[in-house]
Structure formats: C-alpha cells, structure tokens
Motif scaffolding. Structure first.
Motif, PDB file in Angstrom:
ATOM      1  N   GLU A 123       0.857  -1.193   0.000  1.00 16.44           N
ATOM      2  CA  GLU A 123       0.000   0.000   0.000  1.00 16.44           C
ATOM      3  C   GLU A 123       0.894   1.244   0.000  1.00 16.44           C
ATOM      4  O   GLU A 123       0.669   2.199  -0.753  1.00 16.44           O
ATOM      5  N   ALA A 124       1.937   1.220   0.841  1.00 14.66           N
ATOM      6  CA  ALA A 124       2.863   2.362   0.913  1.00 14.66           C
ATOM      7  C   ALA A 124       3.489   2.620  -0.454  1.00 14.66           C
ATOM      8  O   ALA A 124       3.518   3.756  -0.946  1.00 14.66           O
ATOM      9  N   GLY A 125       3.968   1.551  -1.094  1.00 17.08           N
ATOM     10  CA  GLY A 125       4.586   1.693  -2.418  1.00 17.08           C
ATOM     11  C   GLY A 125       3.611   2.272  -3.429  1.00 17.08           C
ATOM     12  O   GLY A 125       3.989   3.060  -4.303  1.00 17.08           O
ATOM     13  N   THR A 126       2.343   1.897  -3.301  1.00 18.89           N
ATOM     14  CA  THR A 126       1.327   2.400  -4.230  1.00 18.89           C
ATOM     15  C   THR A 126       1.146   3.914  -4.052  1.00 18.89           C
ATOM     16  O   THR A 126       1.055   4.657  -5.035  1.00 18.89           O
ATOM     17  N   TYR A 127       1.129   4.395  -2.788  1.00 20.63           N
ATOM     18  CA  TYR A 127       1.000   5.852  -2.581  1.00 20.63           C
ATOM     19  C   TYR A 127       2.266   6.593  -3.033  1.00 20.63           C
ATOM     20  O   TYR A 127       2.194   7.721  -3.523  1.00 20.63           O
ATOM     21  N   CYS A 171       4.017   5.720  -5.590  1.00 19.02           N
ATOM     22  CA  CYS A 171       3.832   5.822  -7.047  1.00 19.02           C
ATOM     23  C   CYS A 171       2.774   6.870  -7.388  1.00 19.02           C
ATOM     24  O   CYS A 171       2.893   7.554  -8.414  1.00 19.02           O
ATOM     25  N   ALA A 172       1.754   7.008  -6.539  1.00 13.63           N
ATOM     26  CA  ALA A 172       0.712   8.013  -6.795  1.00 13.63           C
ATOM     27  C   ALA A 172       1.334   9.408  -6.773  1.00 13.63           C
ATOM     28  O   ALA A 172       1.029  10.265  -7.615  1.00 13.63           O
ATOM     29  N   ALA A 173       2.228   9.634  -5.812  1.00 14.24           N
ATOM     30  CA  ALA A 173       2.904  10.934  -5.744  1.00 14.24           C
ATOM     31  C   ALA A 173       3.810  11.112  -6.956  1.00 14.24           C
ATOM     32  O   ALA A 173       3.796  12.162  -7.617  1.00 14.24           O
ATOM     33  N   GLY A 186      14.700   2.300  -3.882  1.00 12.86           N
ATOM     34  CA  GLY A 186      15.873   2.294  -4.759  1.00 12.86           C
ATOM     35  C   GLY A 186      15.469   2.535  -6.211  1.00 12.86           C
ATOM     36  O   GLY A 186      16.114   3.303  -6.923  1.00 12.86           O
ATOM     37  N   LYS A 187      14.404   1.886  -6.648  1.00 11.39           N
ATOM     38  CA  LYS A 187      13.954   2.076  -8.039  1.00 11.39           C
ATOM     39  C   LYS A 187      13.420   3.492  -8.250  1.00 11.39           C
ATOM     40  O   LYS A 187      13.641   4.097  -9.300  1.00 11.39           O
ATOM     41  N   LEU A 188      12.736   4.031  -7.249  1.00 13.64           N
ATOM     42  CA  LEU A 188      12.263   5.425  -7.376  1.00 13.64           C
ATOM     43  C   LEU A 188      13.462   6.358  -7.530  1.00 13.64           C
ATOM     44  O   LEU A 188      13.460   7.272  -8.350  1.00 13.64           O
ATOM     45  N   PHE A 218       4.503   0.285 -11.000  1.00 15.78           N
ATOM     46  CA  PHE A 218       5.690   0.869 -11.643  1.00 15.78           C
ATOM     47  C   PHE A 218       5.535   0.880 -13.164  1.00 15.78           C
ATOM     48  O   PHE A 218       6.085   1.740 -13.841  1.00 15.78           O
ATOM     49  N   LEU A 219       4.775  -0.075 -13.679  1.00 17.96           N
ATOM     50  CA  LEU A 219       4.524  -0.071 -15.117  1.00 17.96           C
ATOM     51  C   LEU A 219       3.735   1.192 -15.495  1.00 17.96           C
ATOM     52  O   LEU A 219       4.036   1.857 -16.491  1.00 17.96           O
ATOM     53  N   ALA A 220       2.754   1.537 -14.663  1.00 19.66           N
ATOM     54  CA  ALA A 220       1.988   2.769 -14.910  1.00 19.66           C
ATOM     55  C   ALA A 220       2.920   3.981 -14.842  1.00 19.66           C
ATOM     56  O   ALA A 220       2.894   4.857 -15.713  1.00 19.66           O
ATOM     57  N   LEU A 221       3.778   3.997 -13.817  1.00 17.94           N
ATOM     58  CA  LEU A 221       4.699   5.114 -13.636  1.00 17.94           C
ATOM     59  C   LEU A 221       5.670   5.226 -14.815  1.00 17.94           C
ATOM     60  O   LEU A 221       5.912   6.326 -15.346  1.00 17.94           O
TER      61      LEU A 221
END
Ligand code: UD1
Length: 420
Positions: A237-241, A243-245, A267-269, A312-315
């Motif tokens: 859930e944290a990773g999803t938010y 990515c939302a930001a 790391g990927k961000l 991450f695909l969306a991002l």
C-alpha cells in the motif's frame, strides 16, 4: 457494481496514513487457530480479504469481533475442520488454514483454491512439505483431505521454489509438530518474519527468522499463548502511494510506514530520479521534474516485489525514455497492460518482459480492473491522465486497499465511487 470516476491530471499533497499489511494479517488470522487464548490484534486492515478469512474461521466455530482496525479472535471451541469451497474460491490465501488446522487436530479438509487471474498458482509445495511431516494427503471432490492422526512430526524441508504462503503454512504446522523442522529456501518477506516473531514470542523457538533457513522447535500439539500485537504496515500500500505521488509529480508524506521494508522500491524510485527521505515511521516523497526510465525484475524479497510491478509499469509509461519490466514470479501478471494501453500508454509485451516507451501524456478512458494490484495501477494512471477515467470492477481494490478513494481524496485527488 461500483466503479471509480477519476478526473485528471491531479496534484496531490498532505499526509496519508498507511494501513496494516493485508498479507501479514492473513497468516496472522490463520495463526490464531494455534492459540489457547483469545487473541487481540491491532492495526488490522479493514479490507474484504480480511473479512473473508474471519468468516472462514467463524464457519469453523471461532468467535471474532472487528472494530476500528482492532480484532479479537477466539478459536478455543471450534466445531469443525472443513474450509468450504464457497469461501476458499473467493480468496486463495484461505489455504493458510491448512497447516494450522492439520497440526492442531490431526485432520482437516480445505477446498482447493483453484486458479486466479495472474496464473495457475499451485499449492503442491505446501502439500509436499506436509507429507514430509507425516501427513497423508488425498485430493477428493475438489478438496485437500489431510490427516495425521498422531500429529505432525518435524522434518527437513527444502522448498523447490520460494513460496510466501507456503512458508507461513509450514511454519505454523511445524509450531505444533513433534520435534524439529527445518525449512530451507524459506521466504524472507517481512510478513513471514512477523508470523515467525509472533510464534517465537509465544514460546515456540524459531531460529533464522528473516533468513532463507528456518528452524522450528515444535511443541507437540500444545496450544500457544499469543500476546496482543499490532500488524506491520502494508509495504505494498505504501509503495502504491509513493507511485501516486511520483506519477502526479507531487510531494506527500506517508505515516505509519516501515521504510526498511521498502528498500528495493525506494531504490527504483531513486533510479527514476524521485527522491525520498524517511525516518522510523514516515517517508517523504518529493515532486520530480521528470521521470527517468528504469529496468526492473520482480523477484522474492528483498528484491523488487511482484506486487509493485503493475504500479511501476503505470509510472514508467510517463518516463522520459524506454523502461523494461520483467515479471519472474507469475506467468500471467500483465493483464493491466491492455487497459493501460487504453489510456494511451505505449507498452509492448515480449513474454515475461514489458517494454514501456514513456510519453508525456495519458488520456482518460473506460478501463477494467482485473486483479488487485492491476487495479491500483489503473487508478494511478488515471490520476495522471487528462480527462475522465472510469475504473470498472473495483471490487478487486476493496479486497486489499483500505479506504483507497477516501485516502486519495484527502490528498487532493478527484475521485468518486459510483454504481453502474
Ligand atoms: C504471496 C502474496 C502475493 C504475492 C506473492 C509473491 C499473500 C496472501 N499473497 O502469494 O500477494 O504476489 O506472495 O510475492 O501473501 N508456487 C508453486 N507451488 C506452490 C506455491 C507456489 O509452484 O505450492 C509458485 C507460484 O506459482 C509462484 C511462486 O511459487 O510462481 C511464488 O508464489 P507464492 O510465494 O507461493 O505466492 P503466494 O504465497 O500465493
């Protein structure tokens, strides 16, 4: 059926509190089958999957109460040991009751979970390990019938493949077995670590917690006393938010989160040019001017989680260049690709690898959610897309994201839940 109407592009700001981890809470609920006391658990995510497993336990004769993310479960007086098809078919993780029921009662029946949207997802490794521990397993009329009249015995188990629920299932089975069980090639996910820590704190000694080799000193069917505890924060859930930001070029703060569970994601961000800073319970993510392309391979923890692949695909579809994402865990986990293409994403699939040519813009459209994480990827893309996106079949989201649209609206998103 409900759907989400999302107006984009949007900018987010403010704070979001991360809920308890669904994938930790599910094995924890199954674990209460080994307890002699009534177990009190806080930070329980209020999502459909949790309600489903509680219902399964109630059908077995347990009493449960759920109030404001606080759950109490008493399995003292179970009346039967059969997990029926009507519940198991709605949630694969129901298989988590197999190990605990068998080790406590010496027999049980659990409906075969069957396939799901992201692949065949067999349970052969769970069954093989239980057989090694002395169980007799029959598959009959769609049910796993397991017996071990004299109880399970410790064994030396080597998983052919790392399996998360498989490891949790066998650790729970081993806790009440007679003698020592070792599990090699065990999963190291934080959710598995929490299960091991709770069992260890309840007096069943487990060595190697957090490593690929676990040693469990079984206590020969003596039920355990589980003290009150809190479910770990949901790293997905944290990773999803995060990515939302990132996808909306926004700065937000996540609270009630464990950054140390998100090393590969952070790391990927960072590789994508998106900066974060964190302390023990918060993560701040900063708006970035542009998104670098990235190369991602999904693997078991601590590598990049398959449950973050879709987001991450969306991002990556808004990155400055071409990204590649390779899915190594599930054979059919790119169902969101065709839906993201409807929003204008330029993605080509080559077997297990997605090539994503980043562009400056996505455009609103009607899209269909196919599984839990795929659905969240569509919501993320919709936040960045120009115009209105309707995300249909959002019951998938309700299975695993607590108050998703409420949390996003609080951050400034324009989302409405409507009925078809
Ligand atoms: C758990 C998570 C899920 C996540 C996945 C991988 C829960 C409730 N679900 O699912 O969100 O996507 O881990 O991190 O925690 N396999 C076999 N035989 C088995 C068991 C697994 O071949 O008996 C294979 C699977 O098909 C898959 C791989 O092993 O290719 C990993 O699966 P596994 O770790 O078991 O996933 P789940 O525990 O079902």
């Amino acid at each position: 059926m409900d759907y989400l109407e999302i107006h984009g592009p949007t900018s987010l700001s403010g704070e979001v509190k991360i809920s308890g981890a669904k994938n930790a809470a599910l094995p924890i609920i199954a674990l209460t089958l080994l307890a002699k006391n009534s177990v009190k658990i806080s930070n329980m995510p209020d999502v459909v999957d949790i309600k489903t497993l509680l219902k399964l336990l109630e059908n077995l004769g347990a009493t449960t109460s759920f109030d404001q993310n606080y759950v109490e479960i008493d399995t003292c007086c179970l009346t039967n040991t059969k997990a029926t098809y009507d519940i198991v078919k709605t949630m694969r993780a129901s298989i988590l009751v197999l190990g605990p029921l068998l080790s406590r009662f010496g027999h049980c029946e659990v409906s075969l979970p069957g396939g799901c949207a992201i692949g065949s997802r067999p349970i052969d490794l769970h069954l093989k390990a239980l057989e090694q521990m002395g169980a007799t397993i029959n598959i009959h009329a769609g049910y796993v019938q397991a017996t071990a009249p004299d109880g399970l015995v410790g064994a030396n188990i080597v998983f052919d493949k790392i399996t998360v629920t498989g490891t949790a299932n066998i650790v729970m089975a081993a806790a009440l077995a007679r003698g020592v069980t070792t599990i090699k090639n065990a999963a190291r996910e934080p959710e598995v670590v929490q299960i091991c820590e709770i069992i260890n704190a309840s007096g069943v000694k487990i060595e190697g917690i957090g490593t690929g080799e676990l040693t469990i000193q079984g206590n020969d069917r003596e039920l355990i006393n589980i003290e009150p505890f809190s479910v770990i924060p949901d790293r997905i859930e944290a990773g999803t938010y995060l990515c939302a930001a990132a996808i909306t070029n926004s700065s937000i703060k996540l609270t009630n989160v464990r950054a140390d569970h998100l090393d590969s994601v952070l790391g990927k961000l960072r590789e994508m040019g998106i900066e974060t800073s964190s302390d023990e319970t918060t993560i701040d993510i900063k708006a970035a001017d542009f998104i670098n392309p990235v190369k991602i391979i999904t693997q078991e923890y601590p590598a990049f989680p398959t449950d973050m692949q879709a987001q991450f695909l969306a991002l990556a579809s808004l990155a400055d260049g071409t990204s590649t994402i390779e899915e190594r865990l599930f054979e059919n986990r790119f169902m969101h690709v065709s839906e993201l293409q409807r929003l204008g994403a330029d993605i080509s699939l080559n077997g297990h690898v997605a090539n994503i040519k980043g562009s400056n813009e996505l455009f609103g459209a009607d899209v269909m959610a196919t599984d839990l994480r795929a659905s969240s990827a569509l919501v993320l893309a919709a936040l960045a897309a120009k115009g209105v996106t309707n995300v249909h079949r959002i019951y998938h989201l309700d299975r695993g994201y607590e108050k998703l649209e409420e949390k996003l609206v609080k951050l400034g998103a324009k989302i409405k839940r409507l009925s078809e």
